[in-house]
Design a protein around this motif. Structure first.
Motif, mmCIF file in Angstrom:
data_model
loop_
_atom_site.group_PDB
_atom_site.id
_atom_site.type_symbol
_atom_site.label_atom_id
_atom_site.label_comp_id
_atom_site.label_asym_id
_atom_site.label_seq_id
_atom_site.Cartn_x
_atom_site.Cartn_y
_atom_site.Cartn_z
ATOM 1 N N ASP C 196 0.840 -1.198 0.000
ATOM 2 C CA ASP C 196 0.000 0.000 0.000
ATOM 3 C C ASP C 196 0.872 1.244 0.000
ATOM 4 O O ASP C 196 0.647 2.194 -0.748
ATOM 5 N N ASN C 197 1.868 1.214 0.865
ATOM 6 C CA ASN C 197 2.731 2.353 1.059
ATOM 7 C C ASN C 197 3.476 2.712 -0.227
ATOM 8 O O ASN C 197 3.633 3.868 -0.583
ATOM 9 N N GLN C 198 3.891 1.669 -0.922
ATOM 10 C CA GLN C 198 4.631 1.886 -2.156
ATOM 11 C C GLN C 198 3.745 2.583 -3.203
ATOM 12 O O GLN C 198 4.160 3.533 -3.854
ATOM 13 N N ILE C 199 2.532 2.096 -3.331
ATOM 14 C CA ILE C 199 1.615 2.695 -4.307
ATOM 15 C C ILE C 199 1.302 4.137 -3.910
ATOM 16 O O ILE C 199 1.235 5.027 -4.751
ATOM 17 N N TYR C 200 1.166 4.328 -2.597
ATOM 18 C CA TYR C 200 0.887 5.681 -2.089
ATOM 19 C C TYR C 200 2.014 6.637 -2.495
ATOM 20 O O TYR C 200 1.768 7.712 -3.041
ATOM 21 N N ILE C 201 3.272 6.225 -2.245
ATOM 22 C CA ILE C 201 4.407 7.107 -2.558
ATOM 23 C C ILE C 201 4.459 7.398 -4.060
ATOM 24 O O ILE C 201 4.582 8.541 -4.487
ATOM 25 N N ARG C 233 7.437 9.044 8.699
ATOM 26 C CA ARG C 233 8.664 8.669 8.001
ATOM 27 C C ARG C 233 8.460 8.713 6.479
ATOM 28 O O ARG C 233 9.272 9.247 5.734
ATOM 29 N N THR C 234 7.368 8.183 6.012
ATOM 30 C CA THR C 234 7.058 8.216 4.583
ATOM 31 C C THR C 234 6.921 9.653 4.107
ATOM 32 O O THR C 234 7.339 10.005 3.001
ATOM 33 N N HIS C 235 6.317 10.461 4.947
ATOM 34 C CA HIS C 235 6.139 11.870 4.605
ATOM 35 C C HIS C 235 7.487 12.525 4.285
ATOM 36 O O HIS C 235 7.648 13.212 3.273
ATOM 37 N N GLY C 236 8.480 12.254 5.146
ATOM 38 C CA GLY C 236 9.821 12.807 4.924
ATOM 39 C C GLY C 236 10.440 12.282 3.644
ATOM 40 O O GLY C 236 11.087 13.006 2.883
ATOM 41 N N ARG C 237 10.202 10.986 3.411
ATOM 42 C CA ARG C 237 10.786 10.381 2.217
ATOM 43 C C ARG C 237 10.245 11.032 0.934
ATOM 44 O O ARG C 237 10.975 11.266 -0.028
ATOM 45 N N ILE C 238 8.961 11.326 0.933
ATOM 46 C CA ILE C 238 8.345 11.966 -0.243
ATOM 47 C C ILE C 238 8.912 13.366 -0.437
ATOM 48 O O ILE C 238 9.262 13.774 -1.551
ATOM 49 N N SER C 239 9.046 14.089 0.672
ATOM 50 C CA SER C 239 9.597 15.438 0.599
ATOM 51 C C SER C 239 10.988 15.407 -0.032
ATOM 52 O O SER C 239 11.329 16.241 -0.875
ATOM 53 N N LYS C 240 11.761 14.422 0.424
ATOM 54 C CA LYS C 240 13.122 14.283 -0.122
ATOM 55 C C LYS C 240 13.076 13.967 -1.608
ATOM 56 O O LYS C 240 13.767 14.571 -2.423
ATOM 57 N N ARG C 241 12.217 12.993 -1.946
ATOM 58 C CA ARG C 241 12.145 12.574 -3.337
ATOM 59 C C ARG C 241 11.703 13.730 -4.238
ATOM 60 O O ARG C 241 12.140 13.859 -5.373
ATOM 61 N N MET C 242 10.791 14.585 -3.696
ATOM 62 C CA MET C 242 10.303 15.727 -4.466
ATOM 63 C C MET C 242 11.311 16.879 -4.483
ATOM 64 O O MET C 242 11.118 17.866 -5.178
ATOM 65 N N LYS C 243 12.325 16.744 -3.655
ATOM 66 C CA LYS C 243 13.368 17.788 -3.538
ATOM 67 C C LYS C 243 12.794 19.126 -3.075
ATOM 68 O O LYS C 243 13.229 20.199 -3.495
#
Lengths: 391, 395, 479
Positions: C196-201, C233-243
Motif C-alpha cells: 500500500d505504502n509503495q503505491i501511495y508514494i 517517516r514516509t512523509h519525509g521520504r516523499i519530501s526528499k524525493r520531491m526535492k
C-alpha cells in the motif's frame, strides 16, 4: 347571574388513600380498588350511588381513559373521565368532579387518582424520552427543579443546608404516618451527605418513586346532611387551576425563583375563598414538595411568608406541624410518596381528615381551614384547593 | 335541589375546525391554533375573554397536560384541563367544559380537541404495543371492530356489501365537504375489492389516519344573547357519557356486551341523553347525526344502538336510503370519520361543530334540509366509552 | 478567477496520548497524541462545526453549493451534504453532493467544485467540507493513527481572492488496501501495508511532479506542499524525493493530531496559512485509490492574514484541547465495548404479579353470581359488580370460538398473515382473547363455533425480555 366559583357548593363526604410505597405485589387495579372502596365505606354509601367519576392518571402505562377505573370498580357504564395534567392530574380530576356536582348534573361524584410506577423499573420517572419532541431538550424532573435551586441560592443566599431542613422536617412528619412510604427520621448530616442527583439536589432532596391511590366522594352540601359525615363533612372553599408554559426555559421573563402557576392559582383560590391573610387563616397545608426546593418556593408563592424568607421561617419552626402554618404534616411527597396521578387526591383527603380531627399521622391542633397545592410539569400547572369545616 | 343534567344551560356561540388530512406541514401547534382562532372569530370574541379551557387529546405524543394548549394559545395562566378518554376524548372535553359553565365557575370557556398522528408514521394507529400489558393481547383497532363484524354477519346475515354501502355513502357525503380528508366518491366494487386489513374489514371499511383540530366556544344561554350568534346560537340539550370495560373480549357470555353485536356504552349513553333531552322517538326527532364510524361496521351497530332503527335492520335501512343526507335521519352528512378523517382527540369537537353549523343552516358540506335537532356520538377504545350530545336551535 | 475565499476547521476537544494505547496493550511506546471525537460527535456534526468556522462573516445564503467528503458518512443512503447545508442555513436552490468511499474524497470534491463553477454561469461559490471519524480496531497499529477532525474551504469565483487556483491534475489507481467491506467489516483493514505504502508514494509523487511539470515549476519554486500522509517517516521520504526545500512540506500534523482521513491534506494546508509568503506557490494533494493535486498561489497576503484572525482554523481549536487520561473512556466513547445497552420498556414485575393469569391460565369465579371470568386482575365482578368476591379457578385449555378476526396488520414472528385473533369461550367458563397459531388457510378454516386448544408459546421478545403467553391452535387431540 350566578356568582363565579364553586365556594360552598361542594362537600367532601368520604375519602381514603392506600398505603404508599414500592408496592410490587399490587397492580393499579388493586390500588384503585382499595382507595375507592375505602372512600365509599367512609361515606357510608354503596358504589351504585356514585353518579359519575373523575380519574387522575399521568402516565399512559398506568392507564388510559376512564375505563381504567371502570375495570377496577365496575360502576356499570357510568360516566368516567380521565384527566391528565402532569403531576397535578389528581387535583384537576377533583376540580372537574366539583364542577360535575356544582353544575347539578350529578348528585354524588367520585374523584380519584392512581399511579403505578414500580412496574416500570425503579430508577427515576420513566418515559420522558418517549414524550414530546425528538431532540428539543426535556430535563429530568430533578434537573428541572435544580434550575430553581441554583437560581434561588444565587438570589436569596440559600444553601444546601436550607434544603436539607425541608427533608428533615418532612421525614420527621412522615415517620408518624402509617401510610407514608418512608417512615424514618433523618438527620441534617444524612441529607447533606447523600449522593448527588442533579446538583445541587441530592438524594434526600428528591421524592422517591412510589405506587399509590387516593379517592374522595363529593356531593352538594344540602345532600351531605344525609350521609355518614353529616356532622363533619368538609366544604370546598375554592379550587383553582393555573396553566403556564411547559417550557419555562424559553421564557426570558421567567425568574426561576417563583412558579407563576402557583402564584396565579393561589391568588384565584384566596379570592374565591375570601382569604386575605393566608399565613394566619390557613392552619395547615399539603404543599407539593417533589423536591425540597419546591417546598421552599411554594411557601413563598402561596404567601405563607415573604419572598426570600422561606428558609429562615422553616428554620424558625413556622412550618412545623405545630408551627404557625403547618406545611406537609403528612410528610409530603418527600416522605409520604408521590405516585403522580394520585398525589392531588391524596393531599385533599389528608387535609379533609385533618379538618375532621382524624388525621392518620400527626394531627395539626385545632385545624379549621386547610390548603392543598399540587404542581405539575416544569412548574407549568398548579391547582390549589382550600377546604373548610362545615358551618 | 337542582335538576339533574345540563339541558338548556349551555350555549355554543362559536366553533370551527381545520381541514382534516395528512397535514405534514402543520404541527399540533398550527392545528389547534387555527381551529381556535376560527372559533374565536366565529364567536366575535378575543382570546382574553376565555376563562377556562378543556382540551381533548388522546396520544401522549400529541401532547400532555393543559400546558400543551397554553403554549399554543398563550392564555396567560388560566385553567386548562387535558381530558383523555380514548377516541371520545374530544366530546368528553366538551362535556367537562359544559360543567365548568353550568357550575357558575366560568362564563366563557373553550372546548377543543387536537391530534397529530402523521408525525408518528402513517401505517395504522401507533403505540398499542407500548400500552398496557406485556403479553395479554391488545388487538389493533381494525381487529377489535372486525370481531364485532364477524359476529354481526353471523347473527344478522350482513355481508361485506352491506359494509361497503356505508363507505360509499360517507365518501359521497365527504366529497362535498371542503374540509374532509378524502373528497373522492367510491363505488361498491372499489370498496369490496380493497385489500384486507382485518378480515372481514378491508381498507375502505376503515377510517384513515388524519391530522386535525376543532374548537367550540361555550357560555350560558343568558349571556349568549350578547355575542355574534345572538340570533342563532345553539343549545346543548343533553350530554352523556358511559364508560365500560377496556376488554370486551373478556366479558363472559352472561355479561354486558358479550354478544359483540351491540356496544353497551353507546346504548347506555344514548338512553341517558334521550332522557335528559326529552326525546322519545330518536328516528323522528333527530334530523342529522354525526356518528362514530371509525369502521363501517361501527356505523351500522351505532345506528341500532342509537335507536335510529331496529336491531338487525341497519344494513337494510341504509340500503333504502334512510341514512342518506336527505333521508329520514341523515347519518354523517359531513362524510364521517370514514371520509372526513379521524384525528382522535379532535373528532368529538369536530362532530359538535359540524352539527352546530348544520342547525344554523351553514353547513360547509352537504346541508341537511331543515335540521332542528342534531346528535353527535363519539366512541372510544374497544367500544368502551361512548359520549352522546344532543344539540338544538335556540328558542 | 477561481480560488479559496475562506477556510475553516474543526478538531474535537480531546487528545488521546499514544502512550495510553501502548500501555493498554503492552505495545512499544509511540510518541504524540491524536484527536478523538466525543461520544455525541460524528462526521456530520464535525462537518457542521468546520462549516460554521469557514462561514464566519459570510452570509450562508450567498453560497451556491455544498460538497461533503468523508469515508465515514453516517448514512449510506441519504445525502449528508443537503443535511449539513440545512443546518448551516444555506439556500434551497443549491447543489449538494457527497463524495465518499476514498480518502481522496476531499481533494476530489475540491477539483469538482472548481469544474462546477467553471461550467455554470449561475454557480459562483461552493463550500467543501471534509470530515472523518475513522474507527481503528483496538490493539492494532491503526489505533495509533486514526483520528477525528474536519476542514472546509469555500471555493469561489471572484476578484481579490486570498488564494487563486492555477491548475489541477488527477490519476486513478487500484490500490491493494486498505479497505472496509460494506457488510462484513467493522474496521478498516489491509492486505499488505508495505505494498500500500509503495503505491501511495508513487501516486502522490506522480501527481505533484506532473502538475509542477505542466506549469514549468521546479521544486524550489514550491513554498507549501500539503499532501496526505499517515506515517511521518514516509512523509519525509516523499519530501526528499520531491526535492522540496526545508519547511515546505508540513510534517508536524500526524504527531499532534493523528491521521485525520479525508480532511488531512486540507488541515495541512490550513495550518500552513498562518504566515503566508507573498505570491507563495502552494500544492494540495490527496490520495486514496488514485491521487489529486491542485496548484495554487497566494494572491492577497493581507486577506489571508485577515482570515486567520477571524477563523479558528486549526490553531484556534488546539488552544482549548484537553488530554485524555484514561484509555477506557476512549473505548467507551467510541462504543467499542460490547455490552447490553438495556432500554427499559416492558415490565417484568407485571409478568410476575400476573402469574396466575398469564402463565397458569387461571380465571376468577365470582362467589356472588358464579360467573367465571378472565383475567384475574380485576376485583369487582363484570356481571353482578360484586366487590372482592373472587376466587381463583383453573381454566380449561380448550374452548370454542365466539368471534374472531383475521388480522393482516399483525407483525412479529408469525409464519404467515393474516393471524386469526379469536375470542374463545373456554369449556367450563372464562372468555379469553388469543392469537391462533399453526392454522392453514384461515380464510376457509376459522369459523365461529370452532373448537380450539390452548398452547403455550413465545409471544414476542420485545423489551429485552422473553415474553411467553398462550395461543390457540386447531384441535390436535390433547386430552
Amino acid at each position: 347571574m350566578v356568582a363565579h366559583g364553586i365556594k360552598d357548593k361542594v362537600a367532601v363526604i368520604g375519602c381514603d388513600a392506600t398505603k404508599y410505597g414500592e408496592l410490587w405485589d399490587k397492580s393499579k387495579e388493586d390500588l384503585l380498588f382499595e382507595a375507592t372502596q375505602g372512600a365509599i365505606k367512609d361515606a357510608g354509601i354503596t358504589k351504585d350511588e356514585i353518579d359519575a367519576a373523575w380519574l387522575g392518571v399521568y402516565y399512559f402505562f398506568t392507564g388510559v381513559s376512564g375505563t381504567t377505573l371502570e375495570d377496577s370498580l365496575r360502576l356499570g357504564g357510568k360516566p368516567i373521565t380521565r384527566v391528565e395534567n402532569y403531576c397535578a392530574s389528581g387535583m384537576d380530576a377533583f376540580r372537574n368532579a366539583c364542577f360535575g356536582v356544582a353544575s347539578g348534573a350529578y348528585d354524588v361524584a367520585m374523584a380519584c387518582g392512581v399511579e403505578k410506577l414500580m412496574d416500570e423499573g425503579g430508577r427515576g420517572l420513566p418515559g420522558t424520552t418517549v414524550m414530546g419532541h425528538p431532540v428539543l431538550p426535556r430535563p429530568s424532573a430533578p434537573a428541572m427543579f435544580c434550575l430553581l435551586a441554583t437560581r434561588s441560592f444565587h438570589e436569596y443566599g440559600w444553601n444546601k443546608e436550607d434544603l436539607a431542613r425541608v427533608a428533615v422536617k418532612n421525614h420527621e412528619n412522615g415517620y408518624y404516618h402509617p401510610k407514608a412510604h418512608f417512615r424514618m427520621k433523618i438527620t441534617l448530616e444524612q441529607a447533606l451527605n447523600a449522593p448527588m442527583i442533579a446538583d445541587p439536589l441530592g438524594r434526600f432532596d428528591c421524592c422517591a418513586m412510589s405506587d399509590g391511590s387516593a379517592a374522595l366522594i363529593l356531593t352538594r352540601p344540602e345532600l351531605a346532611e344525609s350521609y355518614a359525615h353529616a356532622d363533619d363533612y368538609i366544604l370546598v372553599k375554592s379550587n383553582s387551576l393555573s396553566v403556564h408554559t411547559a417550557y419555562p426555559w424559553y421564557d426570558t421573563n421567567f425568574d426561576f425563583i417563583s412558579a407563576p402557576a402557583t402564584v396565579d392559582a393561589a391568588k384565584m383560590a384566596y379570592k374565591e375563598a375570601g382569604i386575605i391573610n393566608p399565613r394566619k387563616e390557613i392552619d395547615l397545608a399539603e404543599v407539593h414538595d417533589c423536591f425540597t426546593i419546591t417546598e421552599l418556593l411554594n411557601c413563598q408563592d402561596l404567601q405563607f411568608c415573604e419572598r426570600g424568607k422561606a428558609a429562615e421561617e422553616l428554620k424558625n419552626g413556622t412550618f412545623n406541624w405545630d408551627g404557625e402554618t403547618a406545611v406537609n404534616p403528612s410528610g409530603g411527597l418527600k416522605s409520604f410518596g408521590h405516585p403522580i396521578g394520585s398525589t392531588g387526591c391524596r393531599m385533599v383527603q389528608e387535609v379533609a381528615k385533618q379538618l375532621q380531627g382524624r388525621a392518620e399521622g400527626r394531627q395539626v391542633p385545632d385545624a379549621k381551614i386547610g390548603l392543598a397545592h399540587n404542581l405539575g410539569g416544569a412548574y407549568a400547572v398548579c391547582s390549589v384547593t382550600i377546604l373548610g369545616q362545615r358551618d | 335541589m337542582a335538576v339533574k343534567g345540563i339541558k338548556d344551560k349551555v350555549a355554543i356561540i362559536g366553533c370551527d375546525a381545520t381541514k382534516f388530512g395528512e397535514l405534514w406541514d402543520k404541527g399540533r401547534e398550527d392545528l389547534l391554533f387555527e381551529a381556535t382562532q376560527g372559533a374565536l372569530k366565529d364567536a366575535g370574541i378575543k382570546k382574553e375573554e376565555i376563562e377556562a379551557v378543556w382540551a381533548g387529546i388522546y396520544y401522549y405524543f400529541t401532547g400532555m397536560s393543559g400546558a400543551t394548549v397554553e403554549d399554543i394559545l398563550r392564555l396567560d395562566g388560566i385553567p386548562i384541563t387535558r381530558v383523555e378518554n380514548y377516541c371520545a376524548s374530544g366530546m368528553d372535553a366538551f362535556r367537562n367544559a359544559c360543567f365548568g359553565v353550568v357550575s357558575g365557575a366560568y362564563d366563557v370557556v373553550l372546548a377543543c380537541g387536537v391530534e397529530k398522528l402523521m408525525d408518528e408514521g402513517s401505517s395504522g394507529l401507533p403505540g398499542f404495543k407500548i400500552f398496557g400489558h406485556p403479553v395479554l393481547p391488545l388487538p389493533s383497532a381494525p381487529a377489535m371492530f372486525s370481531m364485532a363484524a364477524t359476529r354481526c354477519f353471523h347473527e344478522f346475515g350482513w355481508t361485506k356489501e352491506d359494509l361497503a354501502r356505508v363507505a360509499v355513502k360517507n365518501h359521497d357525503n365527504g366529497s362535498y365537504h371542503p374540509k374532509a380528508h378524502f373528497r373522492s366518491k367510491i363505488t361498491i366494487e372499489q370498496a369490496m375489492k380493497a385489500p384486507m386489513i382485518a378480515d372481514p374489514l378491508g381498507r375502505f371499511d376503515c377510517c384513515a389516519m388524519s391530522d386535525g383540530a376543532a374548537s367550540l366556544i361555550l357560555t350560558r344561554p343568558d349571556l349568549a344573547e350578547s355575542y355574534a350568534h345572538a340570533d342563532d346560537y345553539i343549545i346543548v340539550k343533553s350530554n352523556q357519557i358511559s364508560a365500560r370495560t377496556n376488554f370486551p373480549w373478556y366479558v363472559p357470555p352472561n355479561g354486558p356486551g358479550a354478544d359483540f353485536t351491540s356496544f353497551p356504552s353507546t346504548v347506555k349513553a344514548a338512553k341517558m341523553a334521550y332522557k335528559e333531552a326529552g326525546i322519545t322517538n330518536p328516528r323522528k326527532e333527530i334530523e342529522a347525526a354525526e356518528v362514530h364510524d371509525c369502521f363501517t361496521i361501527t356505523e351500522l351497530i351505532n345506528d341500532q344502538d342509537l335507536q335510529f332503527c331496529d336491531r338487525g335492520m341497519a344494513a337494510e335501512e341504509l340500503k333504502n336510503g334512510t341514512f342518506n343526507w336527505d333521508g329520514e335521519t341523515a347519518i354523517n352528512p359531513s362524510g364521517g370519520l370514514k371520509s372526513f378523517g379521524h384525528p382522535i382527540g379532535s373528532t368529538g369537537c369536530r362532530m359538535l361543530q359540524e352539527i352546530t353549523k348544520q342547525l344554523q343552516g351553514r353547513a360547509e358540506g352537504r346541508q341537511v334540509p331543515d335540521a332542528k335537532i342534531g346528535l353527535c356520538h363519539n366512541l372510544g377504545g374497544a367500544f368502551s366509552v361512548a359520549s352522546v350530545t344532543i344539540l338544538g336551535q335556540r328558542d | 478567477m477561481i480560488g479559496i475565499k475562506s477556510y475553516g476547521a474543526y478538531l474535537p476537544k480531546y487528545l488521546m496520548p499514544r502512550e495510553l494505547i501502548a500501555k493498554a496493550w503492552d505495545f512499544p511506546a509511540v510518541p504524540g497524541t491524536k484527536a478523538i471525537a466525543s461520544v455525541d460527535e460524528d462526521s456530520l456534526t464535525m462537518a457542521v462545526e468546520a462549516g460554521l468556522d469557514c462561514l464566519s462573516g459570510i452570509d450562508p445564503k450567498s453560497i451556491d453549493g455544498l460538497y461533503f467528503a468523508s469515508t465515514t458518512q453516517v448514512y449510506t443512503e441519504k445525502d449528508s451534504a443537503s443535511f449539513i447545508a440545512t443546518v448551516l442555513d444555506m439556500r434551497e436552490d443549491i447543489i449538494t453532493i457527497d463524495f465518499t468511499d476514498s480518502l481522496k474524497a476531499g481533494t476530489t470534491a475540491f477539483v469538482r467544485a472548481m469544474d462546477t463553477i467553471k461550467a455554470n454561469k449561475d454557480i459562483s461559490s461552493i463550500l467543501i467540507i471534509a470530515s472523518d471519524t475513522r474507527e481503528a480496531e483496538p490493539a492494532t497499529m491503526y489505533e495509533f493513527g486514526y483520528a477525528d477532525g474536519a476542514a472546509a474551504f469555500l471555493i469561489a469565483e471572484e476578484e481579490n481572492l486570498p488564494i487563486v487556483i492555477d491548475d489541477y491534475y488527477s490519476i486513478s489507481a487500484n490500490v491493494t488496501g486498505p479497505w472496509k467491506r460494506a457488510k462484513e467489516d467493522n474496521f478498516i483493514r489491509t492486505f499488505e501495508s508495505k505494498m500500500d505504502n509503495q503505491i501511495y508514494i508513487q501516486s502522490i509523487t506522480r501527481v505533484m511532479s506532473e502538475i509542477m511539470k505542466r506549469n514549468n515549476l521546479n521544486p524550489e519554486d514550491i513554498d507549501v506542499a500539503a499532501y496526505y500522509y499517515n506515517n511521518p517517516r514516509t512523509h519525509g521520504r516523499i519530501s526528499k524525493r520531491m526535492k522540496f526545500n526545508q519547511g515546505v512540506a508540513q510534517n508536524g500534523l500526524f504527531f499532534q493530531v493523528g491521521d485525520l482521513g479525508t480532511p488531512m491534506s486540507f488541515m495541512l494546508l490550513i495550518s500552513a496559512m498562518k504566515r503566508p509568503k507573498e505570491e507563495a506557490k502552494v500544492i494540495l494533494a490527496g490520495f486514496g485509490d488514485g491521487a489529486d493535486s491542485i496548484l495554487m498561489h497566494v494572491q492577497d497576503r493581507r486577506a489571508l492574514r485577515e482570515l486567520s484572525k477571524n477563523h479558528m482554523g486549526m490553531a484556534g481549536h488546539q488552544k482549548s484541547m484537553k488530554t485524555l487520561q484514561n484509555y477506557n473512556v476512549y473505548i467507551e466513547s467510541k462504543r467499542l465495548l460490547t455490552k447490553d445497552r438495556y432500554v427499559r420498556k416492558s415490565s417484568a414485575v407485571t409478568m410476575w404479579r400476573d402469574t396466575p393469569t398469564v402463565y397458569k391460565m387461571y380465571g376468577n369465579r365470582c362467589k356472588s353470581c358464579g360467573t367465571v371470568q378472565y383475567p384475574t386482575i380485576f376485583r369487582a365482578c363484570i356481571v353482578c359488580r360484586a366487590d372482592d368476591q373472587m376466587e381463583l379457578v383453573k381454566l380449561a385449555l380448550k374452548g370454542k370460538i365466539f368471534t374472531y378476526t383475521l388480522d393482516h396488520l399483525v407483525g412479529g414472528s408469525y409464519l404467515a398473515t393474516p393471524v386469526p385473533r379469536c375470542v374463545i369461550d373456554l369449556d367450563g367458563g372464562g372468555r379469553v382473547l388469543l392469537n391462533m397459531t399453526e392454522i392453514e388457510n384461515p380464510e376457509d378454516n376459522v369459523k365461529i363455533g370452532m373448537e380450539v386448544e390452548l398452547t403455550f408459546r413465545k409471544e414476542h421478545e420485545g423489551a429485552d425480555f422473553k415474553n411467553y403467553y398462550w395461543k390457540c391452535r386447531p384441535i390436535r387431540g390433547r386430552f
